[in-house]
Design a protein around this motif. Sequence first.
Motif, PDB file in Angstrom:
ATOM      1  N   GLU A 592       0.812  -1.216   0.000  1.00 14.62           N
ATOM      2  CA  GLU A 592       0.000   0.000   0.000  1.00 14.62           C
ATOM      3  C   GLU A 592       0.849   1.272   0.000  1.00 14.62           C
ATOM      4  O   GLU A 592       0.321   2.373  -0.150  1.00 14.62           O
ATOM      5  N   ALA A 595       0.994   3.962  -3.098  1.00 17.22           N
ATOM      6  CA  ALA A 595      -0.265   4.713  -3.213  1.00 17.22           C
ATOM      7  C   ALA A 595      -0.382   5.744  -2.094  1.00 17.22           C
ATOM      8  O   ALA A 595      -0.834   6.882  -2.322  1.00 17.22           O
ATOM      9  N   GLN A 599      -0.590   9.862  -2.183  1.00 15.46           N
ATOM     10  CA  GLN A 599      -1.607  10.609  -1.449  1.00 15.46           C
ATOM     11  C   GLN A 599      -0.980  11.671  -0.554  1.00 15.46           C
ATOM     12  O   GLN A 599      -1.486  12.794  -0.448  1.00 15.46           O
TER      13      GLN A 599
END
Length: 610
Positions: A592, A595, A599
Amino acid sequence: MTFLHYRRRPSSVVRIGNTPLGGDYPVRIQSMADVSTTDTEAAVQQAIRLIEAGAEYVRFTAQGEREARQLGVIRRRLRGQGYDTPLVADIHFNPKAADVAAVNVEKVRINPGNYVDGVTSFRKTACSDTDYAAGLRKIRDRFIPFIELCKKHRTAIRIGVNHGSLSDRIMSRYGDTPEGMVASCMEFLRICREEEFPDAVVSIKASNTVVMVQTVRLLARTMEAEDMHYPLHLGVTEAGDDEDGRSKSAAGIGALLADGIGDTIRVSLSEPPEAEIPVARKLTDYMLQRKQYAPVEAPDTLPADFSRPTQTVGRIGGACPPAVISDHSHGICPVDEANRPDFIYIGANRAGAETGDSIPRIVDADCWDNRSATTYPYFRAADMDKLSRCTAVIKFVELTHCDLSEDRIHLFRQNPSVVIVWNGRHPDYISEARALACCLKAAKCDAPVILRRHYAETDRETLQLQAAVDFGTLLLDGIGNGLMLSHEKVDSKVTDRYLFGILQAVRLRISKTEYISCPGCGRTLYDLQTTIARVKAATSHLKGLKIGIMGCIVNGPGEMADADYGYVGAGKGRINLYKGKECLSKNIPEEEAVAQLVQLIKENGDWESV
């Protein structure tokens, strides 16, 4: 140090197993394994691959006493197979591990910033003279017994300082500066000398080539002032991979080798460690050729530095970023919009002057048409009589060393539209360009200078390294307001890409995302190379942003130094994300993390749509 002819800095000899370092011994090549010492078979096999590739020292990280002890097993296995290359232990935070390693390997690297101190807090803290002195006593109390242990076992020590990993005590007084890095290093070296321990090697590294070169030069001067001659280990840490890693390493290491500084080098690439060795060898071979060349003629008195103020001519010189001139004199080619040059030189090709492209053209003086507002003449020494009559607002004038004279310099001072194109022909291009800078500075000539060099090298990697050494060294010296790389058989798109990469490597012109990535070691608990590719795929359009990709807490956040964002290994399959030196997200699952990095960049307003 010498600047106009290669002469190696005199250094003392350090005994490292059967491969001494310094003095008149060759500049040694080394690398670092990226496997854990607890995996004996993998460690032995990787060491063999590095040795057979040409590594003269092989380094392993040792996080604790168990890993340090295992180095003895690895060394015995290697000796049993006929390999006697010295092994080096890399120690951070754990002096007990350093003690164990000293019994099992030929050299131990310690980091002064964390040898007896904990992780740097990066907070400005008060430190009185009494506190500062107490910190020094703490170092002596721990370091002197280590020195005695190394004497007993004939083990060398590397004092390895890294930008971003200074102790809070040093940071409180100096900040994260070249002066602080040198001060940290000198504390340990003075103890070595007081304890009559000669087998010490020194390194000061940074991922920023400008900081790295400034700091090593300062260290060399500081040691000289205190009559110290310890050999120096060179490297640009966290240089990255591919062309970017090679440009940064070649510019930083090359600039110091050009000064005669450096007894061993390690090129830190985020690639399999075996890939580092041929790059390092090409660098040293290219630089050490200089010692066989005749010295370059130069003024009797050299300036304290080579930089000089220049006037602005068009978009060249003054405060303008260095220009890139693309050489299309052997054929007009489409440009790469990602590396769009400022000018295109087309030589005598009149047909290429008007193509509808907005990039200004440079043509040989005989072909210049004064009706074109975006075409500029290119003069040579034989054309000097035409220079004053030319009405162009920018006049490019090519010079070689034999063309330089007082009359011509005077002519340039009378023509504020002149841009000198230094087309050096001496095989020692760096010294020749430095001599030019001395002459122009002494004559108070403020004409901008484009550095041009012709290369015949056909191997692309070697060509890139040579150009990065030559141009990178001079730019770091403050010489040059632009670059021009000429090669008859290499596409201008390739040479332009090299030039923009060199300018970014020396922090003079940012044209893309910069990645500060470590080479990986036994502490890295994720697939570094795959991760770098994933991060690049997601963020490579963010021009000017600096992103650190670090294998573990040792190399981050401190050693990614001035990165805007950081992706740092926190444990097996776990990642911490940083904004500057502040950790904002901890223990993110690896799958994760990219990503979430994207962000984080978006939340802080630094994201741009593709």
